[in-house]
Design an enzyme around this catalytic site. Structure first.
Site, PDB file in Angstrom:
ATOM      1  N   LEU A  15       0.805  -1.217   0.000  1.00 31.09           N
ATOM      2  CA  LEU A  15       0.000   0.000   0.000  1.00 31.09           C
ATOM      3  C   LEU A  15       0.838   1.267   0.000  1.00 31.09           C
ATOM      4  O   LEU A  15       0.308   2.361  -0.159  1.00 31.09           O
ATOM      5  CB  LEU A  15      -0.789   0.057   1.319  1.00 31.09           C
ATOM      6  CG  LEU A  15      -2.105  -0.628   1.389  1.00 31.09           C
ATOM      7  CD1 LEU A  15      -2.614  -0.585   2.818  1.00 31.09           C
ATOM      8  CD2 LEU A  15      -3.079   0.100   0.482  1.00 31.09           C
ATOM      9  N   GLY A  16       2.113   1.100   0.248  1.00 33.62           N
ATOM     10  CA  GLY A  16       2.951   2.291   0.405  1.00 33.62           C
ATOM     11  C   GLY A  16       2.905   2.816   1.827  1.00 33.62           C
ATOM     12  O   GLY A  16       2.969   4.022   2.049  1.00 33.62           O
ATOM     13  N   ASP A  71      12.082  -0.144   3.154  1.00 34.22           N
ATOM     14  CA  ASP A  71      11.329   0.969   3.742  1.00 34.22           C
ATOM     15  C   ASP A  71      12.230   1.889   4.554  1.00 34.22           C
ATOM     16  O   ASP A  71      12.007   3.085   4.646  1.00 34.22           O
ATOM     17  CB  ASP A  71      10.197   0.454   4.641  1.00 34.22           C
ATOM     18  CG  ASP A  71       8.952   0.152   3.814  1.00 34.22           C
ATOM     19  OD1 ASP A  71       8.774   0.811   2.766  1.00 34.22           O
ATOM     20  OD2 ASP A  71       8.182  -0.738   4.195  1.00 34.22           O
ATOM     21  N   PRO A 190     -13.963  -3.638   2.280  1.00 23.73           N
ATOM     22  CA  PRO A 190     -12.746  -4.296   2.791  1.00 23.73           C
ATOM     23  C   PRO A 190     -12.073  -3.457   3.882  1.00 23.73           C
ATOM     24  O   PRO A 190     -11.570  -4.015   4.865  1.00 23.73           O
ATOM     25  CB  PRO A 190     -11.839  -4.412   1.557  1.00 23.73           C
ATOM     26  CG  PRO A 190     -12.734  -4.246   0.375  1.00 23.73           C
ATOM     27  CD  PRO A 190     -13.905  -3.428   0.825  1.00 23.73           C
ATOM     28  N   CYS A 386      29.201  -1.091  -7.594  1.00 23.14           N
ATOM     29  CA  CYS A 386      29.546  -2.344  -6.933  1.00 23.14           C
ATOM     30  C   CYS A 386      29.881  -3.443  -7.945  1.00 23.14           C
ATOM     31  O   CYS A 386      30.964  -3.416  -8.527  1.00 23.14           O
ATOM     32  CB  CYS A 386      28.431  -2.755  -5.976  1.00 23.14           C
ATOM     33  SG  CYS A 386      29.039  -3.853  -4.689  1.00 23.14           S
ATOM     34  N   HIS A 514      28.033   1.703  -2.783  1.00 20.44           N
ATOM     35  CA  HIS A 514      26.739   2.019  -3.412  1.00 20.44           C
ATOM     36  C   HIS A 514      26.396   3.481  -3.134  1.00 20.44           C
ATOM     37  O   HIS A 514      25.797   3.780  -2.100  1.00 20.44           O
ATOM     38  CB  HIS A 514      25.634   1.139  -2.828  1.00 20.44           C
ATOM     39  CG  HIS A 514      25.769  -0.305  -3.177  1.00 20.44           C
ATOM     40  ND1 HIS A 514      25.139  -0.861  -4.267  1.00 20.44           N
ATOM     41  CD2 HIS A 514      26.466  -1.308  -2.591  1.00 20.44           C
ATOM     42  CE1 HIS A 514      25.430  -2.155  -4.333  1.00 20.44           C
ATOM     43  NE2 HIS A 514      26.240  -2.452  -3.324  1.00 20.44           N
ATOM     44  N   GLU A 516      24.128   5.139  -4.164  1.00 20.56           N
ATOM     45  CA  GLU A 516      22.671   5.344  -4.098  1.00 20.56           C
ATOM     46  C   GLU A 516      22.161   5.370  -2.652  1.00 20.56           C
ATOM     47  O   GLU A 516      21.104   5.929  -2.377  1.00 20.56           O
ATOM     48  CB  GLU A 516      21.917   4.281  -4.916  1.00 20.56           C
ATOM     49  CG  GLU A 516      22.069   2.830  -4.459  1.00 20.56           C
ATOM     50  CD  GLU A 516      23.246   2.100  -5.098  1.00 20.56           C
ATOM     51  OE1 GLU A 516      24.242   2.758  -5.457  1.00 20.56           O
ATOM     52  OE2 GLU A 516      23.173   0.866  -5.216  1.00 20.56           O
TER      53      GLU A 516
HETATM   54  N1  GLN Z   1      28.766  -9.827  -6.079  1.00 25.50           N
HETATM   55  C1  GLN Z   1      29.714  -8.804  -5.791  1.00 25.50           C
HETATM   56  C2  GLN Z   1      30.420  -9.044  -4.469  1.00 25.50           C
HETATM   57  O1  GLN Z   1      29.897  -9.720  -3.622  1.00 25.50           O
HETATM   58  C3  GLN Z   1      29.077  -7.437  -5.820  1.00 25.50           C
HETATM   59  C4  GLN Z   1      28.022  -7.240  -4.783  1.00 25.50           C
HETATM   60  C5  GLN Z   1      27.107  -6.084  -5.082  1.00 25.50           C
HETATM   61  O2  GLN Z   1      27.004  -5.629  -6.206  1.00 25.50           O
HETATM   62  N2  GLN Z   1      26.380  -5.606  -4.093  1.00 25.50           N
HETATM   63  O3  GLN Z   1      31.486  -8.560  -4.248  1.00 25.50           O
END
Ligand code: GLN
Length: 541
Positions: A15-16, A71, A190, A386, A514, A516
């Site tokens: 549902l978000g 989340d 519901p 990564c 990462h 992100e």
């Molecule tokens: N599979 C790669 C590692 O374990 C990269 C992992 C990933 O991209 N999060 O090093």
């Protein structure tokens, strides 16, 4: 005195609730209150580290190395706060703790029961966060829907928290109002049933958030109020949005934050969503477009294609796009399609920026390497994340350094040129069967090398970025890679290379971490910002 807001869901999952919780937190933050948020996942997994990405979506990584529910990513993004792994509670953790304590004899001969022992453990975990955080309000989101077998004890625990903190706990129930095509009408039944179930547990919602395709009308509002014993004004409409970052503004228009504060007996300490609104408007109003492709593999679930496994990558693209004032069109390309000829590499020409995101295992790897080679040769702005960075190094080793068959030992344990490999100490731990201990997890310092692209982007000597991987750039091969033109522009404390770039390209960069996970709406990550600005330049060709 700290307040608690408990968010539950009804009718359907997905549902978000996470976005609702985060948006509510945002509104309260804007009114001058410090907030934090806890996510409860009733599954038995200890954490999300072992969950399949296509089924459960992305794994969010906290600064302290938790592998947890996505989340928490929404909370960190919307609220720009740093959460810990303790902010995600699963049934697995709770039962593990209770059973361990029983084995240690800590219950002193008592019969250990779901209520009170399991619920006590749940409450302890929530109170622990409340005690340790310098906040005014703690939001607690309970995963799943009311009526699920597995969240009953969590609901009982929050009911007890309500008993123990009179006037300081509010319940928000998020429901779904379907509009069946054949009826063409929004149905409330519901939702009524789900509130009924909640009341059977002893919880009366203070607010109802009504998720639906469209805005809640007066007739339905009156009906829900009557059947669910919630004041009409305390039913908040939450229609489908193209841009979820708009939800705090929609809540604010309905006075949701002020109504909550009033029930708590608190007064707003100002209200400022100006910069948030500028960000949301920038996302919606940008006219110039960039085409970005994410070349991955975790897209298919049954007959559906869901990009949920890459949610943070997508959000990071959006944060950067708002800052650069462009509208991103994001495409998802299954790298296996390059391997079996379903897609031709030339199709990548249509994109202004390419991302090869994180991943595990061998599926689709050659297709990703093919795409990376194409991006390098055709000079299409490229960002490797990564696994994407590791494969960028593999491609460079094979095709520039002439190391034929170079690979990561994750895919080819016997390669002659293991340019991505486990370090000796990791191999030793693995031999002892200690898999978990071999991962680099969570926030770590990365030293940025001067006079590199990475330095120009970050403009700092040292950054903290979040990692989740096992294999490393093999130190034995860095010289040959460098001699052939790969620049390692980021290094961690232990001397391992964490960022790589090719200098004479428009943008060709990869990071072992990462980026992100550290991107926030108003603070886009520099690597994503670079990708989007170079993409904007290319789109103007
Ligand atoms: N599979 C790669 C590692 O374990 C990269 C992992 C990933 O991209 N999060 O090093």
């Amino acid at each position: 005195m700290k307040r608690f807001i408990i968010v539950t869901g009804g009718v359907i999952s997905g549902l978000g609730k996470g976005i609702t919780t985060a948006s509510l937190g945002k509104v309260l933050q804007a009114k001058g209150f410090k907030v934090t948020a806890i996510k409860i996942d009733p599954y038995l997994n200890y954490d999300a580290g072992t969950l399949r990405p296509t089924e459960h979506g992305e794994v969010w990584v906290t600064e302290d190395g938790g592998e947890i529910d996505q989340d928490l990513g929404h909370y960190e993004r919307f609220l720009d706060i740093t959460l810990t792994k303790r902010h995600n509670i699963t049934s697995g953790q709770i039962y593990y703790e209770v059973i361990s304590r029983e084995r240690r004899g800590e219950y002193l001969g008592q019969t250990v029961q779901p209520i009170p022992h399991v619920t006590d453990e749940i409450k302890n975990r929530i109170y622990e966060i409340a005690d340790k955080s310098a906040v005014d309000i703690i939001l607690v989101e309970i995963g799943g829907v009311v009526g699920d077998y597995e969240n009953v004890l969590f609901l009982d625990a929050v009911r007890q928290i309500w008993m123990e903190n009179p006037g300081r706990v509010l319940f928000i129930h998020v429901i779904y109002l379907p509009i069946p095509k054949t009826l063409g009408e929004m149905k409330t039944k519901p939702a009524q049933h789900s509130v009924k179930m909640l009341r059977e547990i002893g919880i009366q919602p203070d607010f109802i958030v009504a998720r639906s395709e469209s805005v809640l009308d007066e007739v339905r509002r009156r009906k829900i109020a009557l059947y669910c014993s919630v004041q009409k004004d305390d039913i908040i409409s939450d229609p489908d949005l193209d841009n979820v970052y708009r939800l705090p503004l929609i809540f604010e228009e309905q006075g949701f934050g002020d109504k909550i504060l009033a029930k708590f007996g608190l007064k707003p300490r100002g209200s400022d969503l100006t910069s948030w609104k500028s960000f949301v408007d920038a996302l919606d109003n940008a006219t110039e477009e960039v085409n970005i492709a994410i070349i991955g593999k975790y897209f298919e679930i049954g007959g559906y294609r869901l990009p949920d496994a890459y949610v943070s990558v997508i959000e990071a693209i959006r944060h950067a796009s708002a800052a650069i004032n462009v509208k991103p069109n994001i495409s998802y390309i299954d790298s296996q399609a390059f391997e079996d000829g379903r897609l031709n590499l030339e199709m990548l020409e249509d994109y202004d920026g390419l991302i090869v995101p994180g991943g595990f295992g061998s599926i689709g790897v050659e297709g990703k390497i093919m795409a990376i080679e194409y991006a390098r040769k055709e000079d299409i702005p490229f960002l490797g994340l990564c696994y994407g960075f590791q494969l960028m190094v593999v491609e460079f080793a094979r095709n520039v350094c002439g190391l034929k068959g170079a690979h990561t030992t994750e895919v080819d344990p016997h390669t002659r040129y293991p340019v991505v490999d486990l370090l000796p100490w990791q191999k030793k731990l693995l031999e002892e069967g200690k898999y978990g201990a071999t991962m680099r997890l969570g926030g770590q310092e990365v030293y940025i090398v001067k006079d590199t692209l990475a330095y120009r982007l970050y403009q700092r000597d040292k950054v903290i970025e979040r990692f989740r991987h096992r294999y490393e750039i093999n130190p034995e091969f860095t010289h040959i890679l460098e001699d052939n033109g790969l620049v390692f522009s980021g290094v961690s404390e232990d001397g391992i290379k964490q960022i790589g770039e090719i200098a004479d390209k428009k943008l060709f960069i990869g990071s072992q971490f990462h980026p992100e996970f550290t991107s926030r709406p108003l603070k886009p990550n520099p690597l994503f910002k670079a990708l989007i600005s170079y993409a904007k330049e290319r789109s103007r060709r």
